[in-house]
Design an enzyme around this catalytic site. Structure first.
Site, mmCIF file in Angstrom:
data_model
loop_
_atom_site.group_PDB
_atom_site.id
_atom_site.type_symbol
_atom_site.label_atom_id
_atom_site.label_comp_id
_atom_site.label_asym_id
_atom_site.label_seq_id
_atom_site.Cartn_x
_atom_site.Cartn_y
_atom_site.Cartn_z
ATOM 1 N N TYR A 53 0.824 -1.216 0.000
ATOM 2 C CA TYR A 53 0.000 0.000 0.000
ATOM 3 C C TYR A 53 0.852 1.257 0.000
ATOM 4 O O TYR A 53 1.959 1.261 0.502
ATOM 5 C CB TYR A 53 -0.906 0.017 1.231
ATOM 6 C CG TYR A 53 -1.882 -1.115 1.329
ATOM 7 C CD1 TYR A 53 -2.204 -1.901 0.220
ATOM 8 C CD2 TYR A 53 -2.494 -1.427 2.546
ATOM 9 C CE1 TYR A 53 -3.110 -2.951 0.332
ATOM 10 C CE2 TYR A 53 -3.399 -2.463 2.655
ATOM 11 C CZ TYR A 53 -3.696 -3.223 1.554
ATOM 12 O OH TYR A 53 -4.587 -4.258 1.657
ATOM 13 N N SER A 236 -13.317 -5.305 1.508
ATOM 14 C CA SER A 236 -14.318 -4.856 0.523
ATOM 15 C C SER A 236 -15.751 -5.172 0.940
ATOM 16 O O SER A 236 -16.543 -5.660 0.135
ATOM 17 C CB SER A 236 -14.049 -5.475 -0.857
ATOM 18 O OG SER A 236 -13.128 -4.712 -1.576
ATOM 19 N N LEU A 238 -18.054 -3.186 1.197
ATOM 20 C CA LEU A 238 -18.903 -2.344 0.344
ATOM 21 C C LEU A 238 -18.592 -2.538 -1.138
ATOM 22 O O LEU A 238 -19.030 -1.743 -1.975
ATOM 23 C CB LEU A 238 -18.742 -0.865 0.712
ATOM 24 C CG LEU A 238 -19.139 -0.490 2.140
ATOM 25 C CD1 LEU A 238 -18.950 1.003 2.371
ATOM 26 C CD2 LEU A 238 -20.577 -0.891 2.420
ATOM 27 N N GLY A 241 -17.083 0.290 -2.748
ATOM 28 C CA GLY A 241 -18.013 1.413 -2.791
ATOM 29 C C GLY A 241 -19.213 1.208 -3.684
ATOM 30 O O GLY A 241 -20.162 2.009 -3.656
ATOM 31 N N LEU A 243 -21.594 -0.939 -3.457
ATOM 32 C CA LEU A 243 -22.819 -1.222 -2.708
ATOM 33 C C LEU A 243 -23.424 0.025 -2.068
ATOM 34 O O LEU A 243 -24.539 -0.034 -1.547
ATOM 35 C CB LEU A 243 -22.561 -2.295 -1.648
ATOM 36 C CG LEU A 243 -22.472 -3.724 -2.198
ATOM 37 C CD1 LEU A 243 -21.893 -4.670 -1.151
ATOM 38 C CD2 LEU A 243 -23.838 -4.211 -2.664
ATOM 39 N N GLY A 245 -24.229 2.456 -3.910
ATOM 40 C CA GLY A 245 -25.095 2.925 -4.986
ATOM 41 C C GLY A 245 -24.536 4.108 -5.747
ATOM 42 O O GLY A 245 -25.123 4.541 -6.743
#
Length: 348
Positions: A53, A236, A238, A241, A243, A245
């Site tokens: 990272y 992850s 989400l 991201g 999820l 929307g």
């Protein structure tokens, strides 16, 4: 905050873990410090990073996230309040990690070099959980738990060599416990078997993707988690991201990860948009924030040790941490499962 056992280590980690891979690109050092302060204040004692990272991986930013965490430790003097997890690279053709320019491999020599560099960047003399970021063998798709099998022949580092190196680090006191990431049921069981055979350190956890669009962990690995005390650290939750929307119908909000880096292909496969629409409808009907519902679902799984959240803004971070207070009722779970029955795992 709730706390759960980390395998058989005796450590209790927060059910929500702070992921930090944005520090050094999307987030500045000051923003990273602010997130770390806020998370610690909310009861999060578990922080996850990696030598790879920040993301996306680049030679010029490699290690930047560990450096941000290290400067935070130095400024706050709070290393003893944190259970720190980082990772060493698996099999990769990336060549900027090692001094000799060799492609990354989880060999003894490379693991020893990697851990010393991580310790220096993190400004600490020990790592609580040292994880193999992905296998040292070719795998059928990143995450090593695909819905369709495809053989991936090629070079590999023996599991025994990797585990022996981890064992030496544990004996030296540089590492307290070890874990896996993006690993399969077979790989996890091989590490466990090798530890039993040799007396080496036992795998404490496995960090794999898990979310409403990808529940493949339940196929085989969930049973391994429960029977072998190797809990899931879900990344992850989400789906990068998706999820939330915010990317529906091709939207690309300014400053969002997929807008900046165009790295969301894992969650842009056929069927994902329709599945997301269905889950968003469930959240709306229940009066829930879709991010919180998605994270709360992950938290409710019996094989879950900790859910790794990541945020670029303090508002996102506060929303995600507050998911700890959301209950997944039997009625809500039945609706989620009904969508999963119809939509499956479109983004493994």
């Amino acid at each position: 905050m709730h706390y759960r056992p980390l395998g058989r280590t005796g450590l209790e980690v927060s059910a929500i873990c702070l992921g930090t891979m944005t520090y050094g690109q999307q987030n500045t050092e000051a923003e990273g410090h602010a997130q770390l302060d806020y998370a610690l204040d909310r009861g999060i004692n578990f922080i996850d990073t990696a030598e790879l990272y920040s993301i996306p991986p680049k030679p010029e930013t490699q290690g930047s996230t560990e450096r941000v965490i290290g400067s935070w430790f130095k400024a706050r003097g709070n290393r003893d309040k944190v259970i720190l997890a980082t990772k060493v690279c698996g099999l990769s053709e990336m060549t900027w990690f090692r001094d000799d320019g060799a492609p990354a491999r989880p060999t003894r020599a490379q693991i020893f070099e990697a851990v010393d560099k991580s310790l220096k960047r993190l400004q600490t003399d020990y790592i609580d959980l040292y994880q193999l970021h992905w296998p040292g063998r070719p795998i059928s798709g990143f995450g090593s738990n695909p819905t369709r099998w495809k053989s991936a022949p090629g070079e590999e580092t023996p599991i025994a060599e990797t585990l022996d190196a981890f064992g030496e680090l544990v004996k030296a006191g540089k590492v307290r416990h070890i874990g896996l990431s993006n690993e399969s049921a077979w790989g996890t069981m091989r590490f466990l078997h090798e530890a039993e055979r040799t007396g080496g350190p036992r795998i404490a956890s496995i960090q794999n993707a898990y979310n409403l669009l990808n529940r493949t962990y339940e196929t085989a690995l969930a049973e391994v988690s429960l029977r072998e005390d190797v809990g899931l650290l879900a990344y992850s939750p989400l789906a990068q991201g998706f999820l939330t929307g915010k990317y529906q119908k091709g939207a690309r909000p300014a400053g969002a990860r997929s807008t900046l880096f165009d790295r969301g292909q894992r969650y842009q496969k056929p069927g994902t948009e329709e599945a997301i629409d269905d889950y968003l409808a469930i959240a709306r009907a229940a009066g829930l924030d879709p991010s919180q519902m998605a994270i709360a679902f992950c938290l409710s799984r019996e094989f879950m040790t900790s859910v790794i959240i990541g945020a670029t803004t303090m508002e996102q971070l506060a929303t995600d941490i507050a998911a700890i207070d959301i209950a997944i009722t039997p009625e809500l779970e039945a609706k989620i499962d009904a969508v999963h029955q119809m939509r499956g795992n479109p983004a493994p």
